[in-house]
Write a protein that holds these residues in place. Structure first.
Motif, PDB file in Angstrom:
ATOM      1  N   THR A 138       2.819 -14.616   6.661  1.00  0.00           N
ATOM      2  CA  THR A 138       4.438 -15.002   5.978  1.00  0.00           C
ATOM      3  C   THR A 138       5.389 -14.126   6.622  1.00  0.00           C
ATOM      4  OG1 THR A 138       4.183 -12.443   4.938  1.00  0.00           O
ATOM      5  CG2 THR A 138       2.873 -14.424   3.574  1.00  0.00           C
ATOM      6  N   ASP A 144      -0.685 -15.055   4.955  1.00  0.00           N
ATOM      7  CA  ASP A 144      -1.011 -16.374   4.317  1.00  0.00           C
ATOM      8  C   ASP A 144      -2.313 -16.210   3.483  1.00  0.00           C
ATOM      9  OD1 ASP A 144      -0.828 -18.642   2.398  1.00  0.00           O
ATOM     10  OD2 ASP A 144       1.018 -18.796   3.607  1.00  0.00           O
ATOM     11  N   GLU A 145      -2.748 -15.767   2.234  1.00  0.00           N
ATOM     12  CA  GLU A 145      -4.105 -15.675   2.020  1.00  0.00           C
ATOM     13  C   GLU A 145      -4.594 -16.738   1.941  1.00  0.00           C
ATOM     14  OE1 GLU A 145      -6.777 -14.786  -2.125  1.00  0.00           O
ATOM     15  OE2 GLU A 145      -4.982 -12.847  -1.144  1.00  0.00           O
ATOM     16  N   GLN A 146      -4.259 -18.238   1.400  1.00  0.00           N
ATOM     17  CA  GLN A 146      -4.523 -19.473   0.881  1.00  0.00           C
ATOM     18  C   GLN A 146      -4.973 -20.148   2.610  1.00  0.00           C
ATOM     19  OE1 GLN A 146      -5.724 -19.867  -1.832  1.00  0.00           O
ATOM     20  NE2 GLN A 146      -6.242 -21.628  -0.752  1.00  0.00           N
ATOM     21  N   ALA A 147      -3.490 -20.302   2.970  1.00  0.00           N
ATOM     22  CA  ALA A 147      -3.312 -20.760   3.985  1.00  0.00           C
ATOM     23  C   ALA A 147      -4.492 -20.240   5.082  1.00  0.00           C
ATOM     24  CB  ALA A 147      -2.264 -20.281   5.046  1.00  0.00           C
ATOM     25  N   LEU A 149      -7.507 -19.043   4.579  1.00  0.00           N
ATOM     26  CA  LEU A 149      -8.587 -19.932   3.348  1.00  0.00           C
ATOM     27  C   LEU A 149      -9.166 -21.256   3.632  1.00  0.00           C
ATOM     28  CD1 LEU A 149      -8.530 -17.736  -0.147  1.00  0.00           C
ATOM     29  CD2 LEU A 149      -9.626 -17.105   2.418  1.00  0.00           C
ATOM     30  N   ASP A 150      -7.889 -21.670   3.714  1.00  0.00           N
ATOM     31  CA  ASP A 150      -7.751 -23.364   3.751  1.00  0.00           C
ATOM     32  C   ASP A 150      -8.039 -24.026   5.434  1.00  0.00           C
ATOM     33  OD1 ASP A 150      -6.731 -23.696   1.007  1.00  0.00           O
ATOM     34  OD2 ASP A 150      -4.391 -24.218   1.982  1.00  0.00           O
ATOM     35  N   THR A 177      -7.023  -9.118   1.177  1.00  0.00           N
ATOM     36  CA  THR A 177      -6.867 -10.413   1.822  1.00  0.00           C
ATOM     37  C   THR A 177      -8.093 -10.654   2.923  1.00  0.00           C
ATOM     38  OG1 THR A 177      -4.613 -10.328   0.706  1.00  0.00           O
ATOM     39  CG2 THR A 177      -5.178 -11.978   2.827  1.00  0.00           C
ATOM     40  N   LYS A 180     -11.755 -11.273   1.275  1.00  0.00           N
ATOM     41  CA  LYS A 180     -11.369 -12.845   1.159  1.00  0.00           C
ATOM     42  C   LYS A 180     -11.986 -13.363   2.278  1.00  0.00           C
ATOM     43  CE  LYS A 180      -9.072 -11.936  -2.934  1.00  0.00           C
ATOM     44  NZ  LYS A 180      -8.000 -12.426  -3.377  1.00  0.00           N
ATOM     45  N   ILE A 181     -10.876 -13.203   3.552  1.00  0.00           N
ATOM     46  CA  ILE A 181     -11.351 -14.261   4.798  1.00  0.00           C
ATOM     47  C   ILE A 181     -12.368 -13.694   5.395  1.00  0.00           C
ATOM     48  CG2 ILE A 181     -10.264 -14.106   6.748  1.00  0.00           C
ATOM     49  CD1 ILE A 181      -7.613 -12.921   5.984  1.00  0.00           C
TER      50      ILE A 181
END
Length: 358
Positions: A138, A144-147, A149-150, A177, A180-181
């Motif tokens: 960021t 950038d958690e969602q980026a 994970l995507d 975060t 989660k990764i």
């Protein structure tokens, strides 16, 4: 260059190698050297003498032997190696990163890491012919958690690197975060704790919860950048597989002995780290007083944004202070310099040189 040599390079050197650049090292002769996150302190004279005598007695005519095992055991004790974990040595962390790329070079393999980050993650992938995927942080240099994970879902990487703290941004990332990764990663996750001596927390207390996580550290920031000792910890079965690609005798007898000596005197290096952390706070406060944006640091460096990075870099260099201009390494780093924390005297000189360029 002759036509024969041109033809030899064009036909026998990989095209991707020809198109890349070697790792750049700045000329620091005559400079206050604050560009490479080195510990600025040398050993006290008495310890220099003692180390010299130790090194003089080393059997240089023999390949490294049992003493390497003693170093591995000393590092395991120093790092509080968890039960059931193995530890392997590298000629600096760079070699460990290279060995990981070699070991994980299966067809279609990808290496993934946040950007901006340590350049060797991408370089090791490219040199091994692997695909590298960088995921932008960021604007405040958080994951950038969602980026992430995507990207993991899309590319299914063989290795995910997470520097903790990061280089060159010097920050620790959100632990939730990271978890989660780690949970999403289908391959290895390598937590790179190169700057652990200066950090407020470590991943060591969580590493045993995951069978696919490796923890990498180095003695470079401990105070032995010239000795080139990196080490990696993880489940013994996993470490044993990566260790198969390690070159024989990759740690020299001199480097081994110097590292053992340093670990015997780790209190000296701990005191140096404490002073560096104290100086880091002083430098950050001074940068804020100058009206500059300086990010929180858990390393022995500070990332600061200045009005004109090129002007400040060259102005400081003209005043014999060498820092790192990272402003063109990544768009998020526009206008940024990376300042290594030196001795109190060096830091005062650095701040004065920077102030004169603003």
């Amino acid at each position: 260059m002759s036509a024969t040599l041109d033809r030899l390079i064009a036909t026998r050197i990989r095209q991707d190698v020809q198109s890349t650049h070697a790792y750049a090292i700045q000329d620091s002769r005559g400079m206050v050297k604050l560009d490479a996150m080195e510990n600025p302190h040398r050993l006290p004279p008495a310890l220099q003498k003692e180390l010299g005598e130790r090194l003089a007695a080393v059997a240089l005519n023999r390949y490294p032997g049992d003493r390497i095992d003693e170093l591995r055991a000393a590092l395991a004790k120093h790092a509080q190696l968890p039960e059931g974990f193995g530890l392997m040595l590298g000629n600096g962390s760079d070699e460990l990163i290279t060995m990981l790329a070699m070991a994980c070079d299966v067809p279609g393999a990808t290496i993934l890491a946040p950007l901006p980050g340590f350049v060797m993650y991408a370089m090791s992938a490219q040199q091994q012919g692997l695909k590298f995927v960088g995921v932008d942080l960021t604007p405040e240099f958080e994951l950038d958690e969602q980026a992430m994970l995507d990207a993991i879902a899309l590319h299914q990487p063989a290795i995910v690197y997470l520097a903790y703290p990061n280089n060159p941004t010097a920050n620790l990332w959100n632990d939730a975060t990271i978890e989660k990764i780690v949970a999403a990663a289908p391959g290895l996750v390598v937590i790179d704790e190169a700057y652990q001596p200066f950090a407020s927390r470590s991943y060591l207390d969580r590493v045993t919860k995951h069978e696919h996580v490796l923890l990498m550290r180095t003695l470079s920031k401990f105070g032995l950048a010239g000795v080139r000792i990196g080490y990696m910890m993880g489940p013994a079965q996993l470490i044993a597989q990566v260790d198969k690609v390690r070159p024989p005798y990759n740690v020299s007898v001199l480097n081994c002995e110097a590292a053992l000596f340093a670990l015997e005197h780790e209190d000296v290096f701990a005191a140096q780290a404490a002073q560096i952390k104290s100086e880091r706070e002083r430098v950050q406060a001074a940068l804020r007083e100058m009206g500059l944006q300086a990010w929180r640091s858990d390393a022995n460096m500070i990332l600061v944004r200045v009005p004109d990075a090129a002007r400040s870099f060259e102005g400081m260099k003209a005043r014999k202070v060498l820092v790192k201009n990272v402003s063109k390494m990544h768009p998020l780093l526009a206008g940024c310099l990376r300042l290594t924390i030196g001795t109190p005297e060096e830091n005062t000189q650095m701040l004065s040189a920077l102030q004169s360029t603003l």
